[in-house]
Scaffold this motif. Sequence first.
Motif, PDB file in Angstrom:
ATOM      1  N   ARG A 139     -18.719  26.869 -82.631  1.00  8.63           N
ATOM      2  CA  ARG A 139     -18.861  28.133 -83.413  1.00  8.63           C
ATOM      3  C   ARG A 139     -19.152  29.355 -83.007  1.00  8.63           C
ATOM      4  O   ARG A 139     -19.717  29.392 -81.243  1.00  8.63           O
ATOM      5  CB  ARG A 139     -20.411  28.519 -84.498  1.00  8.63           C
ATOM      6  CG  ARG A 139     -20.761  27.693 -85.377  1.00  8.63           C
ATOM      7  CD  ARG A 139     -22.586  27.666 -86.342  1.00  8.63           C
ATOM      8  NE  ARG A 139     -21.948  29.328 -87.354  1.00  8.63           N
ATOM      9  CZ  ARG A 139     -22.929  28.696 -87.635  1.00  8.63           C
ATOM     10  NH1 ARG A 139     -23.829  28.417 -88.019  1.00  8.63           N
ATOM     11  NH2 ARG A 139     -22.608  30.045 -88.720  1.00  8.63           N
ATOM     12  N   GLN A 177     -24.006  21.520 -81.193  1.00 12.02           N
ATOM     13  CA  GLN A 177     -23.758  22.643 -81.986  1.00 12.02           C
ATOM     14  C   GLN A 177     -23.662  23.685 -80.672  1.00 12.02           C
ATOM     15  O   GLN A 177     -24.865  23.786 -79.528  1.00 12.02           O
ATOM     16  CB  GLN A 177     -24.298  23.134 -82.298  1.00 12.02           C
ATOM     17  CG  GLN A 177     -24.849  22.610 -83.872  1.00 12.02           C
ATOM     18  CD  GLN A 177     -24.655  23.391 -85.541  1.00 12.02           C
ATOM     19  OE1 GLN A 177     -24.922  24.172 -85.327  1.00 12.02           O
ATOM     20  NE2 GLN A 177     -26.299  23.200 -85.727  1.00 12.02           N
ATOM     21  N   ILE A 179     -22.231  27.782 -79.318  1.00  9.97           N
ATOM     22  CA  ILE A 179     -22.273  28.765 -80.460  1.00  9.97           C
ATOM     23  C   ILE A 179     -21.560  29.210 -78.629  1.00  9.97           C
ATOM     24  O   ILE A 179     -22.478  29.596 -77.252  1.00  9.97           O
ATOM     25  CB  ILE A 179     -23.024  29.354 -80.346  1.00  9.97           C
ATOM     26  CG1 ILE A 179     -23.074  30.890 -81.828  1.00  9.97           C
ATOM     27  CG2 ILE A 179     -24.256  28.996 -79.694  1.00  9.97           C
ATOM     28  CD1 ILE A 179     -23.913  31.525 -82.716  1.00  9.97           C
ATOM     29  N   LEU A 446     -29.784  29.776 -85.904  1.00 10.53           N
ATOM     30  CA  LEU A 446     -28.973  28.472 -86.003  1.00 10.53           C
ATOM     31  C   LEU A 446     -29.378  27.288 -85.599  1.00 10.53           C
ATOM     32  O   LEU A 446     -29.438  26.007 -86.382  1.00 10.53           O
ATOM     33  CB  LEU A 446     -28.224  28.375 -83.824  1.00 10.53           C
ATOM     34  CG  LEU A 446     -27.023  27.235 -83.785  1.00 10.53           C
ATOM     35  CD1 LEU A 446     -26.008  27.242 -85.228  1.00 10.53           C
ATOM     36  CD2 LEU A 446     -27.007  27.452 -82.534  1.00 10.53           C
ATOM     37  N   LEU A 451     -27.910  30.798 -89.757  1.00 10.91           N
ATOM     38  CA  LEU A 451     -26.874  32.508 -89.307  1.00 10.91           C
ATOM     39  C   LEU A 451     -25.601  32.623 -89.844  1.00 10.91           C
ATOM     40  O   LEU A 451     -24.744  31.360 -90.420  1.00 10.91           O
ATOM     41  CB  LEU A 451     -26.893  31.104 -87.760  1.00 10.91           C
ATOM     42  CG  LEU A 451     -26.038  32.428 -86.906  1.00 10.91           C
ATOM     43  CD1 LEU A 451     -26.614  33.433 -86.442  1.00 10.91           C
ATOM     44  CD2 LEU A 451     -26.147  31.621 -85.625  1.00 10.91           C
TER      45      LEU A 451
END
Length: 566
Positions: A139, A177, A179, A446, A451
């Motif tokens: 992301r 994840q 970001i 998140l 988010l």
Amino acid sequence: MEENVTVVEKIDIMRQPLPNLEAIYFITPTVESIDLFINDFKKKDKPMYAAAHLFFTSRLPDELFQKMQGSIAATKIKSLKELNIEFLPYESQAFHFDMPESLVALFSPEAPDPHAMQHRIANRVVSLLATLSEYPIVRYSTSHPISRAIAGLVQEKIDHLARHARGWTPNLEDRAQLIILDRTQDPIAPLLHEFTYQAMVYDLLEVLGDRYVYSFLNNSGLSQKKEVILGESDMLWPVLRHMHIADTINWVIESFNDFMKNNKASKLGSGKQVESLKDMSEAMRAMPQYQEMLSKYSLHIHLANTAMDIFQARGLERIGSVEQDMATGEDADGKTIKNVISSLAPILSDPDVSKADKMRLIMLYIISQEGIKDSDRKRLVDMAKITNAEQTAISNLFYLGVTLAKGAKGKSKSKEAKKRKKKRGGDVPFELSRYTPSVKDIGTDLIEGTLPVATFPFLREDHAAAAAESKPSGGIDEKLSLKGARSKQPRWSEKGKKKEEAPKERYVGGRVIIFIVGGMTMSEMRAAYELTQASKRQVFIGSTHVLRPVDFLEDLTKIKKLDTAI
């Protein structure tokens, strides 16, 4: 010498030929490095070394491999290995790429070729992911195009690694994840005076890299200099670094008294406990037999003492209070600030306040007001006696997404940020530590799966469903997610007591990796540890480099030259 390595030299300097010895090359896979390697063997009858063993810090691009393959040097290569170590593990949960030039190079409108640096950053992010065996859901922030650009490059390069790297088996069960954020996300954090121990030391003291030189009185009463490296090799550092300075001093004194109590031979004639840092210094000189142990305490006595002396000499309690009011929009009682100028003006006109502190205050005021009138700005800089050259740093905030002039069109991040902060309340034990870095709020959302996709989209649409599947139940422990609360270290950092075996931290769900383009602050690094403790998710934070306030001000002056600054 134990490994029969006779000499260590840099590849880019003149070296003595050693044609009877084989050489180990540890280099980055760049055009410059490959050219230097090929040059070592360009004379077939007079090679620099008998043979070469190549170790690259990350994947060697095909075009560079072919270039090397077509050279005379190829006949001298005995082994070649691609490693994934193009990053610096700064702390147990923090890393950086040692690229202090990145803020100027990426955000300056005068940067010659930002794309080359974007590729270098992406390569190093992928190097980290390969080492962690992670093929993450990616992301990015829409705050600035740079985040999207680097996120796209990371995805492209990690996809290539997954397709072509033999033997690489990434974790796909609990997908991480990743970001990608950038410095425009939170221009406030690098400007605030932080009063947690690590942040305060790096802001106020002369720390070069992580090295610090200080003077102390030895047992003979003579002044002596000592250089230390601030880091996790010091058993006290992980315990102390995220404490508020007030807690740090109390902890050092209490811990020292525990040491004295538990070691009979260390008791002074009076048998009294120490009550201040000065008492500790005197007590330590009376116990030369414990110098190795006590040198650690001595360092932190000095750091805490020096930091507090500077805090008082520069009037940082008054300055810090105004900073917090502007950064949060509220006073210590939670009431909306209506007339911050009445508190700001006396500080700006005070000749004893440093120029740097005044500039930080003016910048925070402009950011907090989402721009001010040109006449008000002139009045403030005149009051603070800021020169035209120094004003360049203020003007260049524009290139980090800050609205400078009242009514000018620009992105307003404050409403969304305030909404996230209000959603989670929390007690704040220290008035000078009310502001929460945006990265912590973003990380919390998140992890909780809240988010906003509009402002933090997935690089691929199909990743949204995968991210939802990777979210464990439970989310953030509200008791541990207090904004601005005192940091509570994970169990692994508790030192001092003997344990049969340190228990391994148990994490739930996939890893969370936060990367900030353009530098990360000490407060943002601390947020990663707080997020881990509150969620039991393993959170790593990284950046192009570690950013201190003094570095941030200097970089701002370089983003655009004075004669063309806005």
